[in-house]
Design an enzyme around this catalytic site. Structure first.
Site, PDB file in Angstrom:
ATOM      1  N   LYS A 141      56.840  38.151  23.760  1.00 33.73           N
ATOM      2  CA  LYS A 141      55.964  37.460  22.817  1.00 33.73           C
ATOM      3  C   LYS A 141      56.522  37.595  21.400  1.00 33.73           C
ATOM      4  O   LYS A 141      56.627  36.635  20.667  1.00 33.73           O
ATOM      5  CB  LYS A 141      54.540  38.022  22.863  1.00 33.73           C
ATOM      6  CG  LYS A 141      53.928  38.089  24.257  1.00 33.73           C
ATOM      7  CD  LYS A 141      53.606  36.732  24.835  1.00 33.73           C
ATOM      8  CE  LYS A 141      53.321  36.748  26.319  1.00 33.73           C
ATOM      9  NZ  LYS A 141      52.200  37.557  26.745  1.00 33.73           N
ATOM     10  N   TRP A 194      43.137  38.612  28.912  1.00 28.13           N
ATOM     11  CA  TRP A 194      44.092  39.694  29.201  1.00 28.13           C
ATOM     12  C   TRP A 194      43.382  41.019  29.415  1.00 28.13           C
ATOM     13  O   TRP A 194      43.729  41.779  30.317  1.00 28.13           O
ATOM     14  CB  TRP A 194      45.173  39.789  28.129  1.00 28.13           C
ATOM     15  CG  TRP A 194      46.168  38.664  28.245  1.00 28.13           C
ATOM     16  CD1 TRP A 194      46.428  37.695  27.325  1.00 28.13           C
ATOM     17  CD2 TRP A 194      47.026  38.373  29.361  1.00 28.13           C
ATOM     18  NE1 TRP A 194      47.382  36.823  27.807  1.00 28.13           N
ATOM     19  CE2 TRP A 194      47.760  37.216  29.050  1.00 28.13           C
ATOM     20  CE3 TRP A 194      47.228  38.965  30.615  1.00 28.13           C
ATOM     21  CZ2 TRP A 194      48.698  36.643  29.927  1.00 28.13           C
ATOM     22  CZ3 TRP A 194      48.158  38.400  31.492  1.00 28.13           C
ATOM     23  CH2 TRP A 194      48.871  37.257  31.145  1.00 28.13           C
ATOM     24  N   ASP A 234      46.977  47.381  24.683  1.00 26.23           N
ATOM     25  CA  ASP A 234      47.907  46.324  25.086  1.00 26.23           C
ATOM     26  C   ASP A 234      48.225  45.530  23.815  1.00 26.23           C
ATOM     27  O   ASP A 234      47.396  44.769  23.324  1.00 26.23           O
ATOM     28  CB  ASP A 234      47.251  45.427  26.139  1.00 26.23           C
ATOM     29  CG  ASP A 234      48.145  44.252  26.531  1.00 26.23           C
ATOM     30  OD1 ASP A 234      49.242  44.096  25.960  1.00 26.23           O
ATOM     31  OD2 ASP A 234      47.719  43.476  27.419  1.00 26.23           O
TER      32      ASP A 234
HETATM   33  C1  LIG Z   1      51.563  37.929  28.068  1.00 24.54           C
HETATM   34  C2  LIG Z   1      50.594  39.042  28.066  1.00 24.54           C
HETATM   35  C3  LIG Z   1      50.464  39.918  29.147  1.00 24.54           C
HETATM   36  C4  LIG Z   1      51.250  39.756  30.423  1.00 24.54           C
HETATM   37  O1  LIG Z   1      52.598  39.952  30.219  1.00 24.54           O
HETATM   38  P1  LIG Z   1      53.668  39.846  31.417  1.00 24.54           P
HETATM   39  O2  LIG Z   1      54.894  40.354  30.758  1.00 24.54           O
HETATM   40  O3  LIG Z   1      53.737  38.421  31.831  1.00 24.54           O
HETATM   41  O4  LIG Z   1      53.199  40.734  32.512  1.00 24.54           O
HETATM   42  C5  LIG Z   1      49.559  40.947  29.051  1.00 24.54           C
HETATM   43  N1  LIG Z   1      48.821  41.133  27.941  1.00 24.54           N
HETATM   44  C6  LIG Z   1      48.918  40.302  26.879  1.00 24.54           C
HETATM   45  C7  LIG Z   1      48.063  40.549  25.676  1.00 24.54           C
HETATM   46  C8  LIG Z   1      49.805  39.243  26.907  1.00 24.54           C
HETATM   47  O5  LIG Z   1      49.910  38.421  25.851  1.00 24.54           O
END
Ligand SMILES: *Cc1c(COP(=O)(O)O)cnc(C)c1O
Length: 368
Positions: free
Chosen positions: A203, A102, A179
């Site tokens: 998530k 990521w 993030d």
């Molecule tokens: C799932 C995830 C993303 C991407 O998320 P989307 O909503 O599909 O764009 C980015 N960073 C992390 C750490 C993730 O777990």
């Protein structure tokens, strides 16, 4: 009661109480005669739902008054672009810490807009750890430093918040950007240490379609790269309380119910204790066995996503099939990693993790 435990990495399990409440309110929200999906986003009913979701989040995470909370669309992936578009500022340079897939994606997108420097990386270690702060080489002219607090695919999590004033060089005033998509609100956090936090909801805190951005107000004054669309500017959304256009109303509503659920659980201190206990059940089992293996450095293991392999990978398919017959679903590892991955976010009950641990022990006994 449902009879499966869903270990999906995302979209992921939601608290059953939240789904029950959404069902009870589906046709007629609080006597309004409308489903939340049918409400005007500017009507008093929905405004009260969005305000409550925001104030509950502010209370849960102790978000200071000088931070705006934005409810946006486009997932965390859009933030990979919005962060540099809005924050690169005059220097046009930013630093990123690379700890897995990521953070690499975030780097790849940011490179389209400026000069990106990798301040630290755990690539040489197969992305199975996080680099110590003492190893970070931050550029003093970086507009911000970005890192990924939990690598959802690799199962690598920062167990500490980087304190840039303790890092080498004069970088204490550089905004820290995180993030937090896969560990947001799974533990207490000190928002004051960050310039910006973003997290896709699907998530840990709600359904897909919503991404939460927490931004320190002074960063709204940084001039974005010229010519960028209104929808991609943080200021557009901050000035309009996330109602510049139609926000993802139903996703905000469900996330609001998750905030209320989190408060009923005792808040972030209590949920963290539960998350520690859940993760320990599986990691202790793996560490006590020669049959299962987790590649991640012990100190950096994720409480949210536990990747593990079987000693004999030819047993993977049988493991997954048998697990499924026990109602333990979505355990297949990410296609790039193989093996298994158990995602055990806030809403995964201890009983689900215990059921997985029991199954793993039994499988080992029968196949070792
Ligand atoms: C799932 C995830 C993303 C991407 O998320 P989307 O909503 O599909 O764009 C980015 N960073 C992390 C750490 C993730 O777990």
């Amino acid at each position: 009661m449902r009879n499966i435990y869903n270990f999906s990495a995302g979209p992921a399990v939601l608290p059953e109480e939240v789904l029950e409440q959404a069902r009870a309110e589906m046709l007629d929200w609080h006597g309004s005669g409308m489903s939340v999906m049918e409400m005007s986003h500017r009507g008093k009913e929905f405004m009260s739902i969005a305000d409550k979701a925001e104030s509950d989040m502010r209370e849960l995470a102790a978000i200071p008054a000088n931070y705006k909370i934005l409810f946006l669309q486009g997932g965390a992936s859009s933030q990979f672009a919005m962060v540099p578009l809005n924050l690169l500022g005059r220097s046009g340079k930013a630093d990123y810490v690379q700890t897995g897939q990521w953070s690499e994606k975030a780097v790849g997108e940011a490179k389209n807009f400026g000069s990106i420097h990798i301040a630290a990386s755990s690539e040489s270690d197969g992305f199975n750890s996080v680099p110590l702060l003492a190893q970070w080489r931050i550029s003093t002219d970086a507009a911000y430093v970005h890192y990924t607090s939990n690598e959802t695919i690799g199962g690598v999590e920062f167990q500490w918040t980087p304190d840039l004033s303790a890092a080498e060089g004069d970088c204490k005033d550089i905004p820290l950007v995180a993030d937090m998509s896969s560990n947001f609100l799974s533990r207490p956090l000190d928002v004051g240490k960050f310039g910006l936090i973003y997290a896709g909801a699907q998530k840990n805190v709600g359904p897909a379609g919503l991404v939460v951005v927490i931004i320190r107000e002074d960063l709204l004054d940084v001039a974005p790269l010229s010519g960028i669309p209104a929808m991609l500017r943080y200021k557009t959304h901050a000035d309009n309380a996330s109602m510049y256009n139609t926000p993802p109303t139903y996703a905000i509503y469900i996330m609001g119910l998750v905030m209320e659920w989190l408060k009923r659980q005792g808040g972030l201190v209590a949920i963290e204790q539960r998350n520690i206990a859940k993760a320990r059940l599986i990691y202790d089992l793996i560490d006590g066995s020669n049959f299962y293996r987790c590649p991640v450095n012990r100190a950096d293991r994720s409480r949210m996503n536990i990747p593990f392999t079987l000693r004999d990978p030819s047993l993977d398919e049988i493991f997954l099939k048998l697990a499924q017959t026990r109602g333990l679903i979505q355990l297949k590892g990410h296609r790039s990693v193989g093996g298994m991955r158990a995602s055990i976010y806030n809403a995964m009950p201890l009983e689900g993790v215990q059921a997985l641990a029991n199954f793993m022990q039994e499988f080992e006994k029968n196949h070792a």
